[in-house]
Design an enzyme around this catalytic site. Sequence first.
Site, PDB file in Angstrom:
ATOM      1  N   GLY A  18       0.941  -1.100  -0.018  1.00  0.00           N
ATOM      2  CA  GLY A  18       0.318   0.169  -0.197  1.00  0.00           C
ATOM      3  C   GLY A  18       0.534   1.252   0.104  1.00  0.00           C
ATOM      4  O   GLY A  18       0.725   1.888   0.163  1.00  0.00           O
ATOM      5  N   GLY A  20       2.475   2.577  -3.045  1.00  0.00           N
ATOM      6  CA  GLY A  20       2.354   3.028  -3.572  1.00  0.00           C
ATOM      7  C   GLY A  20       3.586   2.571  -4.669  1.00  0.00           C
ATOM      8  O   GLY A  20       3.900   3.493  -5.663  1.00  0.00           O
ATOM      9  N   LYS A  21       3.702   1.777  -4.327  1.00  0.00           N
ATOM     10  CA  LYS A  21       4.756   0.859  -5.335  1.00  0.00           C
ATOM     11  C   LYS A  21       4.415   0.170  -6.999  1.00  0.00           C
ATOM     12  O   LYS A  21       5.141   0.829  -7.639  1.00  0.00           O
ATOM     13  CB  LYS A  21       5.332  -0.523  -4.943  1.00  0.00           C
ATOM     14  CG  LYS A  21       5.998  -0.860  -3.405  1.00  0.00           C
ATOM     15  CD  LYS A  21       5.905  -2.625  -3.353  1.00  0.00           C
ATOM     16  CE  LYS A  21       4.726  -3.479  -3.022  1.00  0.00           C
ATOM     17  NZ  LYS A  21       4.006  -3.398  -2.508  1.00  0.00           N
ATOM     18  N   THR A  22       3.467   0.482  -6.811  1.00  0.00           N
ATOM     19  CA  THR A  22       2.644   0.023  -8.693  1.00  0.00           C
ATOM     20  C   THR A  22       2.427   1.291  -8.783  1.00  0.00           C
ATOM     21  O   THR A  22       2.778   2.325 -10.204  1.00  0.00           O
ATOM     22  CB  THR A  22       1.301  -0.637  -8.559  1.00  0.00           C
ATOM     23  OG1 THR A  22       1.590  -1.759  -7.797  1.00  0.00           O
ATOM     24  CG2 THR A  22       0.675  -0.620  -9.980  1.00  0.00           C
ATOM     25  N   SER A  23       2.184   2.204  -8.420  1.00  0.00           N
ATOM     26  CA  SER A  23       2.706   3.326  -9.352  1.00  0.00           C
ATOM     27  C   SER A  23       3.190   4.433  -9.158  1.00  0.00           C
ATOM     28  O   SER A  23       4.268   5.018 -10.663  1.00  0.00           O
ATOM     29  CB  SER A  23       1.072   4.636  -7.932  1.00  0.00           C
ATOM     30  OG  SER A  23       0.161   4.148  -7.995  1.00  0.00           O
ATOM     31  N   ASP A  45       3.703  -9.878  -8.517  1.00  0.00           N
ATOM     32  CA  ASP A  45       2.751  -9.893  -7.161  1.00  0.00           C
ATOM     33  C   ASP A  45       1.302 -10.218  -7.594  1.00  0.00           C
ATOM     34  O   ASP A  45       0.409 -10.005  -8.282  1.00  0.00           O
ATOM     35  CB  ASP A  45       2.516  -8.076  -7.033  1.00  0.00           C
ATOM     36  CG  ASP A  45       1.360  -8.529  -5.574  1.00  0.00           C
ATOM     37  OD1 ASP A  45       0.539  -8.894  -5.021  1.00  0.00           O
ATOM     38  OD2 ASP A  45       0.930  -6.974  -5.183  1.00  0.00           O
ATOM     39  N   THR A 501      -8.069   1.468  -6.199  1.00  0.00           N
ATOM     40  CA  THR A 501      -7.446   0.413  -6.297  1.00  0.00           C
ATOM     41  C   THR A 501      -7.484  -0.316  -5.559  1.00  0.00           C
ATOM     42  O   THR A 501      -8.393  -1.520  -5.523  1.00  0.00           O
ATOM     43  CB  THR A 501      -5.931   0.582  -6.922  1.00  0.00           C
ATOM     44  OG1 THR A 501      -5.681   1.547  -7.484  1.00  0.00           O
ATOM     45  CG2 THR A 501      -4.995  -0.397  -7.124  1.00  0.00           C
TER      46      THR A 501
END
Length: 583
Positions: A18, A20-23, A45, A501
Site C-alpha cells: 500500500g 505506492g510501489k505500482t504507481s 505480485d 485500487t
Amino acid sequence: MALPSTRTRYLFFTGKGGVGKTSLSCATGLALAEAGKSVLIVSTDPASNLDEVLGVGLRQVPTAIPGASRLFALNIDPEAAAHAYRERMVAPYRGILPVAAIQSMEEQFSGACTVEIAAFDEFSKLLGDPSATAEFDHVIFDTAPTGHTLRLLTLPSAWDEFISSSTGGASCLGPLAGLEKQKTLYAATVARLSSADETTVVLVARADTASLREADRTRAELADLGIRNQTLAVNGLFSDASSSDQIARAMTQRAAEALANLPEGLAGLPQTRIPFLPRGTVGLDALREMAYPETVAIPTSHDMPEADLPPGLSGLVEDMAAAGHGVIMTMGKGGVGKTTVAAAIAVALAKRGHPIVLSTTDPAAHIAATIDGAVPGLTVTRIDPAREVRQYTEEVLAKAGRQLDAGGRAMLEEDLRSPCTEEIAVFRAFARTVDEGRNGFVVLDTAPTGHTILLLDAAEAYHREVMRTQGDMPEAVRQLLPRLRDPSYTRVLIVTLPEATPVHEAERLSKDLARAGIEPYAWVINQSLLASGTTHPVLCQRGGYEVPFIRRVADELSQRCALIPWLAESPVGATGLAHLVTQ
C-alpha cells in the site's frame, strides 16, 4: 523530476503493502519511455493491479500501453504459470504411465508450493536470461508486498542449494529433472540481482514509522542476500506546517517525526521524496503528475462535499461480541490498515471481558508494536515460519521416518529441505490458531490478498501432502475449511481504503472468497479524509475523490459496512485503538 534514479537496466520497487510501489514503478517507466527509452514493466505480485493503473488489460507477454510510446507491461499470473508448469512436468508421462499415476502427479502439482515456484520460474526467465528482454533498455519489476518479495528474492539461492543437494525425486516439486535444467538460469538470476551495475532496488515507503521500519528490515535482509545497490523513495509526503487545520497539522507532524527518526541504515541511502497528490494515481495523466508534481494545480476550496457516510466500527464489534466466541479475520490489500483494525477489534472485545487471541499469518506484521503494551485478557501471538518449519520437520521425521531404511530416510530429509515445506508448516499453524476459536475469540490479521488466498487454497493440497509424508492429519486441519465456511464460527472483514485500487482489489478478493465458499461478514473502509472533518483544500479535494468508492462499497458490495475516519490521534496503543472503535 521527483522520481528515483534510473542508472541501471533493472529496477525493483519493493516495500510494505500500500505504499505506492505500482504507481511509482509505472510513473518511473512512463517518464523513461517519454525520454526515449524502451521500457518493460513486470508485476510479480499475485494481487497485481498493474493493468488498472496503466489502463489496459495485461497478459503474460509484453503489451504496448496505449498513449505511451515505447512503454510495455506484463503480469506474471501465478495461477496461469502454475498450470503451464504443471503441464510441462506431467505431459511427457501421459500415455506412458497409468491414469492413476498421472492423477497422483497432477495432485502433487496442485498446491500453493507449485504456484510459487512456477511464478518464480517465469520471473527467472525475465531476469536471468538477457535475451528474453533484449529489446528493452530498462526492465522494471513492480514486486509484491514485502514478505512475498523477500521470499521471491531468496528463492534463487534456496532452490539452487536444494537442487545441488538433491539425489532423488521425493520433492513436493515433482520430478527434479525439470528443475535441474534451470540451474544455469537460476545462477544467472542470483548474479544479476547482486550486481550493482545492473540492478537497483528502490525501497518504497510512506513517511510513517511502521512503513520506514519495514523498509529498513527489507534493506537489511536484501543486503544479507548480497543485494546492496538500494535507494529509498518516500511516497505521498504531505507537508503544510503553517496550516491551522487539525488533520493537516497531524499529517505534517507524523511525517516530520518519522523522517527525523529514520533508521540508521535507511538514512545512509540515496533518497527521493514524492509529494502527496490530491487525486489518485490511476491513468497516464495521474502518473505524469507523480513524476512532475510541480505541474499540479493547487486547489483552493475549503469545502468538503456532503455525503451519506456509513456508521463506525462500534456496531460491528457489538454484533460480533454477542456470539461469545469464534474467529474474526481482517483481509484486504496490503497497506489498508488490516493490522490496526484487527488490533482495535481485539482490544474492544477484551475490554468487554472476552478472552482474546490476536495473531497474524503475515510475514511483515507489526501487531505487537500496534498494541504497544499489555491489555487484560488479550494474548498477542505470531506464526513464526522458521519455528513452524523446525517443528514440522522434527514431527515428520519422528513419525514417517521411523519405519524407513537409511535410503528412504535420506530421501524424506531431502524432501523436507525444499522451500515448499514452509508453506505446509505455516498452514498447520494457521489451522491450530483457527481451532482456538472454539473457546474464545481469535482475531487473525492475515497476510496481503494474494498470499492469503494461496494460504486458503492450500487446504486440499495440504491434505494430500500430509497423507504422503505422515499418513495422518491433525484434527485442526481437517476442520479448517468447514470452519472458515461457517458464518457462525468465522467472520471475515474485508478492509479497504476509499480509493480506486484498494476497492477494486477488495472486490476481487470478495469474489475469490465466494469461490472458496466464504461469505464476508462485513466491509471496513479505513482512513477516510471525507469523514475526518478537515477543511484543508488539498485534503478536501482528496476527500471528494472518496465519495464514489464509499458509495460502491456501502451500496453494492457489502451487506454490512463500517467507516473509520482519518484521525488526528495516531491509533497506536490501547487508548488510540479504543478511540478507533468509538468513532
